[in-house]
Scaffold this motif. Structure first.
Motif, PDB file in Angstrom:
ATOM      1  N   GLY A 244       0.835  -1.200   0.000  1.00  0.00           N
ATOM      2  CA  GLY A 244       0.000   0.000   0.000  1.00  0.00           C
ATOM      3  C   GLY A 244       0.864   1.242   0.000  1.00  0.00           C
ATOM      4  N   LEU A 245       0.337   2.303   0.629  1.00  0.00           N
ATOM      5  CA  LEU A 245       1.015   3.605   0.646  1.00  0.00           C
ATOM      6  C   LEU A 245       1.157   4.098   2.073  1.00  0.00           C
ATOM      7  CD1 LEU A 245      -1.190   5.228  -2.148  1.00  0.00           C
ATOM      8  CD2 LEU A 245       1.073   4.195  -2.451  1.00  0.00           C
ATOM      9  N   ILE A 246       2.231   4.861   2.315  1.00  0.00           N
ATOM     10  CA  ILE A 246       2.381   5.556   3.593  1.00  0.00           C
ATOM     11  C   ILE A 246       2.617   7.032   3.300  1.00  0.00           C
ATOM     12  CG2 ILE A 246       3.294   3.549   4.836  1.00  0.00           C
ATOM     13  CD1 ILE A 246       6.089   4.935   4.705  1.00  0.00           C
ATOM     14  N   ASN A 247       2.298   7.844   4.288  1.00  0.00           N
ATOM     15  CA  ASN A 247       2.590   9.267   4.212  1.00  0.00           C
ATOM     16  C   ASN A 247       3.815   9.498   5.092  1.00  0.00           C
ATOM     17  OD1 ASN A 247       2.745  12.057   4.573  1.00  0.00           O
ATOM     18  ND2 ASN A 247       0.531  12.297   4.495  1.00  0.00           N
ATOM     19  N   LEU A 248       4.923   9.815   4.472  1.00  0.00           N
ATOM     20  CA  LEU A 248       6.173  10.046   5.196  1.00  0.00           C
ATOM     21  C   LEU A 248       6.533  11.521   5.076  1.00  0.00           C
ATOM     22  CD1 LEU A 248       8.551   8.761   6.757  1.00  0.00           C
ATOM     23  CD2 LEU A 248       9.676   8.436   4.555  1.00  0.00           C
TER      24      LEU A 248
ATOM     25  N   ILE B 259       3.826  10.831  -0.261  1.00  0.00           N
ATOM     26  CA  ILE B 259       3.159   9.534  -0.389  1.00  0.00           C
ATOM     27  C   ILE B 259       4.136   8.547  -1.031  1.00  0.00           C
ATOM     28  CG2 ILE B 259       1.191   8.291  -1.367  1.00  0.00           C
ATOM     29  CD1 ILE B 259       0.522  10.474   0.761  1.00  0.00           C
ATOM     30  N   ILE B 260       4.372   7.435  -0.328  1.00  0.00           N
ATOM     31  CA  ILE B 260       5.389   6.468  -0.745  1.00  0.00           C
ATOM     32  C   ILE B 260       4.777   5.078  -0.833  1.00  0.00           C
ATOM     33  CG2 ILE B 260       7.572   5.387  -0.064  1.00  0.00           C
ATOM     34  CD1 ILE B 260       8.221   7.991   1.405  1.00  0.00           C
ATOM     35  N   PRO B 261       4.960   4.373  -1.983  1.00  0.00           N
ATOM     36  CA  PRO B 261       4.504   2.984  -2.065  1.00  0.00           C
ATOM     37  C   PRO B 261       5.404   2.074  -1.235  1.00  0.00           C
ATOM     38  CG  PRO B 261       5.570   3.640  -4.115  1.00  0.00           C
ATOM     39  CD  PRO B 261       5.537   4.848  -3.238  1.00  0.00           C
ATOM     40  N   ILE B 262       4.783   1.075  -0.621  1.00  0.00           N
ATOM     41  CA  ILE B 262       5.509   0.108   0.206  1.00  0.00           C
ATOM     42  C   ILE B 262       5.395  -1.266  -0.451  1.00  0.00           C
ATOM     43  CG2 ILE B 262       5.630  -1.023   2.463  1.00  0.00           C
ATOM     44  CD1 ILE B 262       6.435   1.933   2.515  1.00  0.00           C
ATOM     45  N   ILE B 263       6.555  -1.849  -0.758  1.00  0.00           N
ATOM     46  CA  ILE B 263       6.643  -3.141  -1.428  1.00  0.00           C
ATOM     47  C   ILE B 263       7.247  -4.146  -0.457  1.00  0.00           C
ATOM     48  CG2 ILE B 263       7.755  -4.378  -3.329  1.00  0.00           C
ATOM     49  CD1 ILE B 263       7.834  -1.356  -4.544  1.00  0.00           C
ATOM     50  N   ASP B 264       6.565  -5.253  -0.266  1.00  0.00           N
ATOM     51  CA  ASP B 264       7.091  -6.301   0.600  1.00  0.00           C
ATOM     52  C   ASP B 264       7.962  -7.215  -0.255  1.00  0.00           C
ATOM     53  OD1 ASP B 264       7.576  -8.484   2.316  1.00  0.00           O
ATOM     54  OD2 ASP B 264       5.735  -8.037   3.416  1.00  0.00           O
TER      55      ASP B 264
ATOM     56  N   ILE C 181      10.568   7.731  -4.776  1.00  0.00           N
ATOM     57  CA  ILE C 181      10.935   7.197  -3.465  1.00  0.00           C
ATOM     58  C   ILE C 181      10.013   6.016  -3.196  1.00  0.00           C
ATOM     59  CG2 ILE C 181      11.027   7.675  -0.995  1.00  0.00           C
ATOM     60  CD1 ILE C 181      11.652  10.576  -1.706  1.00  0.00           C
ATOM     61  N   VAL C 182      10.596   4.915  -2.730  1.00  0.00           N
ATOM     62  CA  VAL C 182       9.866   3.670  -2.510  1.00  0.00           C
ATOM     63  C   VAL C 182      10.342   3.077  -1.195  1.00  0.00           C
ATOM     64  CG1 VAL C 182       9.538   1.320  -3.405  1.00  0.00           C
ATOM     65  CG2 VAL C 182       9.672   3.220  -4.985  1.00  0.00           C
ATOM     66  N   GLY C 183       9.444   2.388  -0.498  1.00  0.00           N
ATOM     67  CA  GLY C 183       9.827   1.647   0.699  1.00  0.00           C
ATOM     68  C   GLY C 183       9.782   0.161   0.420  1.00  0.00           C
ATOM     69  N   ILE C 184      10.780  -0.574   0.915  1.00  0.00           N
ATOM     70  CA  ILE C 184      10.766  -2.033   0.781  1.00  0.00           C
ATOM     71  C   ILE C 184      10.775  -2.658   2.171  1.00  0.00           C
ATOM     72  CG2 ILE C 184      11.779  -2.133  -1.523  1.00  0.00           C
ATOM     73  CD1 ILE C 184      14.481  -2.826  -0.225  1.00  0.00           C
ATOM     74  N   VAL C 185       9.918  -3.651   2.366  1.00  0.00           N
ATOM     75  CA  VAL C 185       9.837  -4.371   3.631  1.00  0.00           C
ATOM     76  C   VAL C 185      10.765  -5.568   3.547  1.00  0.00           C
ATOM     77  CG1 VAL C 185       8.325  -5.613   5.234  1.00  0.00           C
ATOM     78  CG2 VAL C 185       7.444  -3.655   3.938  1.00  0.00           C
ATOM     79  N   VAL C 186      11.650  -5.706   4.550  1.00  0.00           N
ATOM     80  CA  VAL C 186      12.587  -6.830   4.615  1.00  0.00           C
ATOM     81  C   VAL C 186      12.551  -7.413   6.022  1.00  0.00           C
ATOM     82  CG1 VAL C 186      14.063  -5.856   2.811  1.00  0.00           C
ATOM     83  CG2 VAL C 186      14.600  -5.392   5.199  1.00  0.00           C
ATOM     84  N   ASP C 187      13.068  -8.630   6.169  1.00  0.00           N
ATOM     85  CA  ASP C 187      13.057  -9.292   7.477  1.00  0.00           C
ATOM     86  C   ASP C 187      13.905  -8.560   8.505  1.00  0.00           C
ATOM     87  OD1 ASP C 187      11.376 -11.284   6.538  1.00  0.00           O
ATOM     88  OD2 ASP C 187      13.020 -12.644   6.052  1.00  0.00           O
ATOM     89  N   SER C 188      15.085  -8.123   8.080  1.00  0.00           N
ATOM     90  CA  SER C 188      15.981  -7.406   8.989  1.00  0.00           C
ATOM     91  C   SER C 188      17.106  -6.760   8.199  1.00  0.00           C
ATOM     92  CB  SER C 188      16.583  -8.367  10.030  1.00  0.00           C
ATOM     93  OG  SER C 188      17.370  -9.351   9.397  1.00  0.00           O
ATOM     94  N   VAL C 189      17.791  -5.836   8.856  1.00  0.00           N
ATOM     95  CA  VAL C 189      18.967  -5.194   8.275  1.00  0.00           C
ATOM     96  C   VAL C 189      20.163  -5.645   9.095  1.00  0.00           C
ATOM     97  CG1 VAL C 189      20.114  -2.984   7.909  1.00  0.00           C
ATOM     98  CG2 VAL C 189      17.699  -3.215   7.386  1.00  0.00           C
ATOM     99  N   SER C 190      21.243  -6.035   8.404  1.00  0.00           N
ATOM    100  CA  SER C 190      22.436  -6.525   9.105  1.00  0.00           C
ATOM    101  C   SER C 190      23.422  -5.411   9.380  1.00  0.00           C
ATOM    102  CB  SER C 190      23.135  -7.605   8.274  1.00  0.00           C
ATOM    103  OG  SER C 190      22.275  -8.673   8.019  1.00  0.00           O
ATOM    104  N   ASN C 191      24.025  -4.883   8.318  1.00  0.00           N
ATOM    105  CA  ASN C 191      25.125  -3.932   8.452  1.00  0.00           C
ATOM    106  C   ASN C 191      25.232  -3.048   7.228  1.00  0.00           C
ATOM    107  OD1 ASN C 191      26.401  -4.917  10.885  1.00  0.00           O
ATOM    108  ND2 ASN C 191      27.094  -6.674   9.695  1.00  0.00           N
TER     109      ASN C 191
END
Length: 159
Positions: free
Chosen positions: A53-57, A61-66, A93-103
């Motif tokens: 979906g979308l978030i307001n940051l 307005i930014i699309p969020i991709i899993d 600008i886009v957001g991506i959902v990930v399990d975690s960030v390492s380094n």
């Protein structure tokens, strides 16, 4: 050796995890990393399942991709480590959902091997290198998140 020369020989990247696999993207594409809060995402009708979906940051307005859904992970589970990486791409600008960030890592470019040339199923893959005794997939995030690609092929494959 000057700092500029050293920078040319290295790849600065953010390492993140999806379904137990490590991926790396160019750190210069990353704007910020945020906690993933599904309740803040506004769903949009008739979109592929991986577009959450979308978030307001801050007024944008930014699309969020899993990425877990896009990369066809069998079971998607949201945990406290699940994050959204906000990316500044060439035209959006886009957001991506990930399990975690390492380094954030500095990888010597001469250790990055090209992807297999035989029937490469992942055109977004730049190369592979060893990271913490595991293969690290170096990803061209522009190709992975290419909006034209979603609309033309993935929308047609939605069930």
């Amino acid at each position: 050796m000057s700092q500029e020369k050293k920078d040319e020989l290295n790849y600065h990247c953010l390492v993140f995890c999806v379904d137990g696999q490590e991926f790396a993207i160019d750190i210069l594409k990353v704007q910020e990393i945020r906690e993933y809060q599904p309740v803040n995402v506004t769903r949009v009708a008739h979109m592929p399942s991986y577009i959450q979906g979308l978030i307001n940051l801050r007024g944008q307005i930014i699309p969020i991709i899993d990425l877990r859904i896009k990369l066809k992970v069998r079971e998607v589970e949201y945990t406290p480590q699940t994050v959204v990486i906000i990316l500044g791409l060439s035209d959006r600008i886009v957001g991506i959902v990930v399990d975690s960030v390492s380094n954030v890592e500095l990888i010597a470019k001469n250790t990055i091997e090209p992807p297999p040339s035989v029937n490469n199923p992942a055109p977004y893959l730049i190369g592979l290198t060893t990271y913490k005794d595991q293969l690290l997939q170096i990803v061209d995030v522009e190709k992975l998140i290419d909006h034209e690609h979603w609309t033309l092929s993935d929308l047609n494959h939605e069930t």
